[in-house]
Structure formats: structure tokens, C-alpha cells
Enzyme design. Structure first.
Site, PDB file in Angstrom:
ATOM      1  N   HIS A  55       0.819  -1.213   0.000  1.00 16.31           N
ATOM      2  CA  HIS A  55       0.000   0.000   0.000  1.00 16.31           C
ATOM      3  C   HIS A  55       0.852   1.262   0.000  1.00 16.31           C
ATOM      4  O   HIS A  55       0.490   2.263  -0.619  1.00 16.31           O
ATOM      5  CB  HIS A  55      -0.924   0.000   1.221  1.00 16.31           C
ATOM      6  CG  HIS A  55      -1.878   1.148   1.247  1.00 16.31           C
ATOM      7  ND1 HIS A  55      -3.031   1.177   0.495  1.00 16.31           N
ATOM      8  CD2 HIS A  55      -1.846   2.322   1.926  1.00 16.31           C
ATOM      9  CE1 HIS A  55      -3.668   2.318   0.710  1.00 16.31           C
ATOM     10  NE2 HIS A  55      -2.975   3.026   1.567  1.00 16.31           N
ATOM     11  N   HIS A 104      -9.892   3.021   0.373  1.00 15.99           N
ATOM     12  CA  HIS A 104      -9.967   2.506   1.739  1.00 15.99           C
ATOM     13  C   HIS A 104     -10.807   1.233   1.704  1.00 15.99           C
ATOM     14  O   HIS A 104     -11.769   1.071   2.449  1.00 15.99           O
ATOM     15  CB  HIS A 104     -10.582   3.552   2.683  1.00 15.99           C
ATOM     16  CG  HIS A 104      -9.717   3.838   3.874  1.00 15.99           C
ATOM     17  ND1 HIS A 104     -10.175   3.833   5.170  1.00 15.99           N
ATOM     18  CD2 HIS A 104      -8.400   4.122   3.971  1.00 15.99           C
ATOM     19  CE1 HIS A 104      -9.184   4.117   6.002  1.00 15.99           C
ATOM     20  NE2 HIS A 104      -8.095   4.307   5.293  1.00 15.99           N
TER      21      HIS A 104
END
Length: 749
Positions: A55, A104
Site C-alpha cells: 500500500h 480505503h
């Protein structure tokens, strides 16, 4: 347990460390030892593990992402590009606009409300950190099948989180999309975008320069929520057979964030910071290493001075915590007192936690003991680079050969009518008002277009009426059939949506959502989509300003459809000249712009009527898209059209239904020569729009289209209270409204 200091780590090289549990590979751990010339301390291991996660480091994707820079078109509007918290473009009159989209996804599946809420909070702080006042948010969303029981758990929580956080911040939610598909069942996509406005001279960058300058952490206290958070969660596939690493999802406080925004903007106004960074993924590990790496020296941090919500947190946990509503500023010593005064005024906790040094190391201490001594660039920017194998999947040929154009078509007018009603009532084409009505779209009073318009639009100067528009689009079905073309179709649709509202497209941000990069088929999809997007942006002259990659959207062996989401930002000189989608004036003429072909691969019709995915997606002609955009913008500016709606999912009939319902007026349609009614209504050929033209402007409009070589076909007139396809069928607006507006409340009530 005794503190694991740098000295202790040097003296105990053979201590077993939990590198695998923290998501590191063996060769990555060995590389860290090589960089440091010793084993890492526990705190250093924590920092490297979150910063080298998929990420944060983009280790599987950056070899492909570099195309966005290599193929970037010349664009005078670009002020800040890839590499900062968000991109910045010049929109004229001394204004700059910053915008970005992020994901998210995994946190929102585990904790739908907090996952989505903190996604909004994080993207807003990215925009704030550039020096801008956040002015609007958007939310592209993907969920599993609409009638699946778990969708009723995830969707309402996500929508409430987005609405709750954004509404409390006083930010209008002006755009986005909601798509349902069973491929997202275990991996919903919660992408969040934000737009911010500032003057050119107010741009701030994330760097720590100037020895002796103070490092100030301000905002909320650091807690145990989100330790490892999105940085770990988004770097592993969900497994449906065994437990997976599921760190605590961050908990948001929008009221704290609102104070933080106003406090930060006042600090900017007084020019008190030399560098600034928000704390999002990887928390303090990210903020300190990135600020130091981007600066000209080193940094020393006293970690025990960090204000805590939980006094039992270890140094490693403090460094990994992703607690929300926090910022890190670099402040010259003479400005520290004033900085603190402003924070106190806004009831924001602020603490000097360190200072910039003239060295080249990031040094972190805990009660006087050194626990971190690293070159900051190796943490922040020199993580692993993977050239992962990729290969066109064996099933791709069969998928493309399963041609949707050969599916059984409606036999007769009555079946055609039934399929129109079925299409507009399908969850993907139905009204999303049940969702968007939970968002405040008009707070602050500068929203001029919002859902369900083609793009959201905000006025940014109340005297000149200068405005910006934004649209987000992506079609995972198209991208599954052909990732290269699918990415370009997402770009083209978003570009078209912005132009249809009258704004000139300037630049893009993207959120690239894919399955596991360890699967060569997924990496092929990613490589092709990235190549398609880079080539498309080069052709359209819209540079990529930044964005996000979200990988591991996969449960077991089941990956989501490749879903590149593209946000296009445009500028309009006068928002009073905007073009809405509503057909509102009886007697106006309807024109179809562009060419219609038999193109049903990945179409809404093939999904709704046949539950089918196969064939090839619509072809892309980016020169035509550019021309169409220029015509739509000129027609809007010069008052030649009163309404415009791009044609995409569901084809012409979906666009006409939406425009008629929005304006409360019906339409009489005539099938053009050379087309059958089915293709006319349901084809999803790209590069098209439907417009309503005042009769007084018809000649001027058609002359312009003819002179520029854009096909413009008169297909009907705004009239009555039904949609009447002459010679085929008619459907009353009241019947269409019931079908279109009843689906989502029926599923989710």
C-alpha cells in the site's frame, strides 16, 4: 522486556525477529539488514514493514506507473505532479486546484462505517497538506450483488460513514458512482476523492529542510486504533479459509478534523510552516521518513513526547499507529510560539517532537535511548521494486469469443419495452438517491452541479464565477474483457462527463483497483490497464497528477474485475454557463452526437437481460472523444444547448430516461435511418452524447457540428409526459419513475 535500542541491536545480531508476521519477505528483511549493517531494532523493523508494504511502497506497481511520467503530455496547467500528497493544476485567475482519489477498500469491508469515514478524513488531509482549503468530496463505490445479505451490512455502513464524516466537515459530496457486481462481494471498493482550492503562492510541499527547524506533531492524540491499519490490511489477500491479519481499523472524529483544517489554514495564512505532511497510512513512520527524505538534512525525534490516548503503547505501536486527524509540520524556531498559539486557539494539541538536523539520518529516541538510526530515503522511497511476472490469462480468448452481440434480442415492440423497464430498474442503472440523499451536496452554497448530474461542479470564485468540475468513472466489466481498452473507456467517459457539463478537462487522478499482484493474470490486467491509461492521457492531453494503487482485492482465488477508476478535473470560466442533464423545455430538439454501432460486449443490456459477460468492449476513438468534448464545451459556452448527457452504461435509452425524469418532461424519439430500434436504444458505443437544442439555435449548432466533422443526428423532441419511441412503444414517466426510483430503497430499506 528491555528496550531494543540501536546499541542492543548491534550487539545481538542473531535475535529472532517477527519480520514475516509484519508482512515482510525474507529477502526484504535481509535487505534491511544490509542497509543498516546490522539487524534492525524493533522500532526500525516496524517502520520498514509498514513503509515497504504494498500500500505504501507500490513495490509491485511502480515499474508500470512510471509510464505516467514518461508519456505525460505537455500541459501548462500542471503545477505539482506525481510524488506529492496530491497533484496541483492551474485553473486561472491566480487559483490552483489540488485533487486526488484514494482507496480505503479493505478497512471498509471489516468496519464499514469507520473504514469509509476515515477514508474521507485521510483524503481531505492529503488535500489540506498541499496548502489548500478542501471544498468538495466524491466517492466512487463498488459493492457485491445488490441482493446479497452481506451487501446490506456493508453498503449502509459505508454510506453512513461517508455522509457522517463529510457532512460534519461541512464538505459537499458532489459526485461518484455506485456499482453492484458479485465480483466485489468480499472486496468492496471504497474510493474517496477530494478537491481543494488555493492561490498559487500558497502551495506547500512535504519536505523537512533547515537544520534547527522544529518538528511539530499536532491534532489528535495517538492511540491503538489502526496500528498497521491500511498499510498492512491493503497488502494482503483476504483468505476465506484461515484467519488473516486484520489490524484495528482507524476511528475517525470529524469534529477534530474540522478544527484541524481551520487551524492549519490559519497557520498557512501566517506562513508559519516550512514543510508539512499529513499522517495517514503508516502514521508517524511515513510522516517522519518522507519529510526527512524529501528535505536536505536529517531529523531527530523524541518519540516519548508524542501525546498518547493509551499510555501502554510501545514505541513500535506509536510508529505504526494510523490514528486519524494528525499532521506533522516543520516550523522555524522563531515561528514556534505563534504556531502554538493558533493551535491553542483552535483547541488542537500541538507538541514539538523533534528537529531537523544537518546530518543524513532519521534518528528516533525513546526516553533518551536511541531506537531508530536509518537513512530516511531507504524507508520512504527506496523500498523493494518487483518486476512481477505477468501473462495474458488462458481464459481471455474464450471470454472475448463469447460475443454479446450474438445474444438473443427482443422480439417485437412489447419485449423491447419490457427490457427498457428492466434496464432502468436494475440496481446499477436505478436511481441512487437513497444513497446520495444521505450526503449534503450543497453545504457552503457553491455547489452548482451534483449527483445525478454527469459531473459535480463547484464555484471557486463568487465574483467571477470561475468553477471546476469533476467526474469519476470506471467499468470493471469492460476492463475484464480488455484491460487496455477498459482503462481508456473509463478515461473517455470521465472526460466526456466533464465536457458535457461545459467544463474543459485539464488533468486526471486515478485509483487502480486490482486483485493479487502475485497472480500473473492480475499483473497482466494491471500492466495493460496502466499502459492504456498512460496512452489515453497522452492522446487527450490530460496528465496524471497522482492517485492510488489498491492491490490484493481478492478473496482466496477470486479476484475482483480489474477496476481502474479515473477522476477527470475540468475548469469552466463561468458556472452560469454550465449544462445540466435535465430536459426541461418542451419543444426543444434532441440530437444524438457521434456514431452508433452494434457494441454490446460488457453492456448493461447483456448483464441485465442475459446475466452475460463476454465479447469485446466498445471501441475507443480518443480523437473523436476530444472533438466531442470541444463541441460540447463550445455549445455550452455559446448557449446553443440547454441540456447534455453522455452516453455510457445502458446506452441512449438510459440517458434519455435520466434526463426526462430529471427535468420532468417526456420525449418523442424517432429511430434514425440505418439503425434498428434495439441498437439505437441499447448500444454502448463510446464517444456519444445526447443534447437538447432550442429551436432558435438549431442551425448554428448543426453548422458547428458539420464544420467540425462531428455526426449530429436529430432523433426527437422534448414533449409530453412519456417517452415515446415512435413505431415501437411508449412508457409514461410515472411508470419509469416508479421503476427507476424504487429499486435501491426496496433492497436496502
Amino acid at each position: 522486556m528491555s528496550l531494543d535500542t540501536v546499541k542492543h541491536a548491534t550487539e545481538t545480531p542473531d535475535v529472532e525477529q517477527p519480520w514475516a508476521e509484519l508482512g515482510l519477505k525474507k529477502d526484504e528483511y535481509e535487505r534491511i539488514r544490509e542497509i543498516l549493517g546490522r539487524r534492525p531494532t524493533g522500532a526500525e523493523l516496524a517502520m520498514y514493514s509498514v513503509m515497504w508494504s504494498e500500500h505504501c511502497s507500490y513495490k509491485s506497481s511502480k515499474v508500470h506507473l512510471k509510464q505516467f511520467g514518461e508519456k505525460a503530455p505537455e500541459n501548462d496547467a500542471m503545477l505539482v505532479g506525481i510524488g506529492e500528497n496530491a497533484g496541483v493544476v492551474d485553473v486561472g485567475q491566480g487559483y490552483a486546484v489540488t485533487f486526488k482519489v484514494e482507496s480505503h477498500n479493505h478497512p471498509s469491508y471489516i468496519e464499514p462505517y469507520q473504514g469509509a469515514a476515515t477514508g474521507v478524513g485521510g483524503i481531505v488531509r492529503d488535500i489540506l497538506a498541499m496548502g489548500a482549503r478542501p471544498v468538495a468530496v466524491v466517492d466512487p463505490l463498488r459493492f457485491g450483488a445488490a441482493d446479497h445479505p452481506d451487501t446490506k451490512r456493508v453498503l449502509p455502513g459505508v454510506v453512513a460513514g461517508i455522509g457522517g464524516y463529510g457532512n460534519c466537515l461541512g464538505l459537499p459530496n458532489i459526485g461518484g458512482e455506485v456499482v453492484f457486481d458479485s465480483c466485489y462481494q468480499g472486496n468492496p471498493l471504497v474510493n474517496a476523492g477530494c478537491i481543494g482550492v488555493m492561490k498559487h503562492e500558497d502551495i506547500h510541499l512535504a519536505k523537512a529542510s533547515g537544520p534547527g527547524n522544529k518538528v511539530i506533531l499536532y491534532g489528535a492524540r495517538t492511540g491503538g486504533d489502526g496500528i498497521g491499519g491500511v498499510s498492512v490490511l491493503a497488502s494482503e489477500t483476504f483468505d476465506d479459509t484461515k484467519p488473516t491479519k486484520r489490524p484495528a481499523v482507524q476511528v475517525g472524529d470529524p469534529f477534530q478534523e474540522k478544527l484541524l483544517i481551520e487551524c492549519t489554514l490559519e497557520i498557512f495564512k501566517e506562513k508559519l510552516v516550512a514543510g508539512i505532511q499529513d499522517l495517514g497510512g503508516a502514521g508517524l513512520s511515513c510522516a517522519t521518513s518522507e519529510l526527512a527524505s524529501a528535505g536536505t538534512g536529517g531529523m531527530r525525534v523524541e518519540l516519548d513526547t508524542v501525546p498518547l490516548r493509551d499510555a501502554s503503547l510501545s514505541p513500535e505501536e506509536i510508529l505504526m499507529s494510523e490514528s486519524q486527524e494528525r499532521m506533522c509540520a516543520i516550523v522555524e524556531p522563531q515561528h514556534v510560539d505563534r504556531f502554538m498559539e493558533i493551535c491553542e486557539k483552535w483547541d488542537v494539541i500541538a507538541t514539538v517532537i523533534g528537529e531537523v538536523t544537518d546530518g543524513d539520518r532519521l534518528e528516533i529516541f525513546w526516553h533518551g535511548e536511541q531506537i531508530v538510526d536509518v537513512p530516511p530515503g531507504t524507508v520512504a522511497h527506496e523500498g523493494p521494486t518487483y518486476h512481477r511476472p505477468y501473462e495474458r490469462p488462458a481464459w481471455q480468448d474464450a471470454l472475448q469469443a463469447d460475443d454479446a452481440n450474438k445474444l438473443p434480442r427482443p422480439q417485437g415492440s412489447e419485449e423491447l419495452r419490457e427490457q427498457v423497464l428492466k434496464l432502468v430498474a436494475h440496481p446499477n442503472q436505478a436511481s441512487k438517491a437513497w444513497i446520495t440523499d444521505q450526503y449534503d451536496r450543497y453545504v457552503q452554497g457553491n455547489t452548482v452541479l451534483a449527483q445525478p448530474e454527469d459531473s459535480g461542479m463547484i464555484r471557486i470564485d463568487e465574483e467571477t464565477n470561475l468553477g471546476v468540475a469533476i467526474a469519476t468513472d470506471g467499468n470493471g466489466r469492460y476492463a475484464k474483457l480488455d484491460p487496455y481498452t477498459g482503462a481508456q473507456l473509463a478515461l473517455a467517459e470521465s472526460y466526456r462527463n466533464v465536457a458535457a457539463s461545459g467544463a474543459k478537462p485539464l488533468a486526471i487522478s486515478d485509483c487502480l483497483n486490482f486483485g493479487s499482484p502475485e497472480d500473473p493474470a492480475v499483473m497482466w490486467q494491471f500492466a495493460e490497464a496502466t499502459r492504456g491509461l498512460a496512452d489515453g492521457c497522452q492522446k487527450l492531453g490530460t496528465p496524471v497528477t497522482g492517485g492510488n494503487v489498491s492491490l490484493y482485492n481478492q478473496t482466496g482465488e477470486v479476484a475482483i474485475h480489474p477496476t481502474p477508476v479515473v477522476a477527470v478535473l475540468g475548469v469552466i470560466d463561468d458556472v452560469n454557463r454550465r449544462t445540466p442533464i435535465a430536459f426541461a423545455e418542451e419543444g426543444q430538439l434532441l440530437y444524438l452526437l457521434g456514431d452508433t454501432h452494434e457494441e454490446f460486449g460488457g453492456s448493461a443490456w447483456s448483464e441485465v437481460v442475459h446475466n452475460h459477460l463476454g465479447g469485446l468492449p466498445p471501441r475507443v476513438d480518443l480523437d473523436r472523444e476530444k472533438l466531442l468534448g470541444e463541441i460540447l464545451i463550445a455549445a455550452s459556452r455559446d448557449g446553443m444547448i440547454d441540456a447534455a448527457h453522455d452516453l455510457s452504461d445502458g446506452g441512449l435509452v438510459q440517458a434519455v430516461v435520466e434526463s426526462c425524469l430529471r427535468g420532468g418532461k417526456g420525449a418523442r424519439l424517432v429511430v434514425p435511418d440505418g439503425l434498428d430500434a434495439f441498437t439505437f436504444l441499447f448500444s454502448e458505443s463510446a464517444g456519444r452524447a445526447v443534447v437538447s437544442v432550442p429551436r432558435s439555435e438549431e442551425l448554428r449548432f448543426t453548422d458547428m457540428c458539420g464544420a467540425r466533422g462531428l455526426p449530429a443526428t436529430r432523433i426527437g423532441v422534448v414533449d409530453g409526459d412519456e417517452i415515446d419511441v415512435q413505431g415501437e412503444f411508449s412508457i409514461a414517466l410515472s411508470e419509469l419513475r416508479t421503476a427507476h426510483e424504487g429499486t435501491i430503497p426496496g433492497l436496502l430499506a
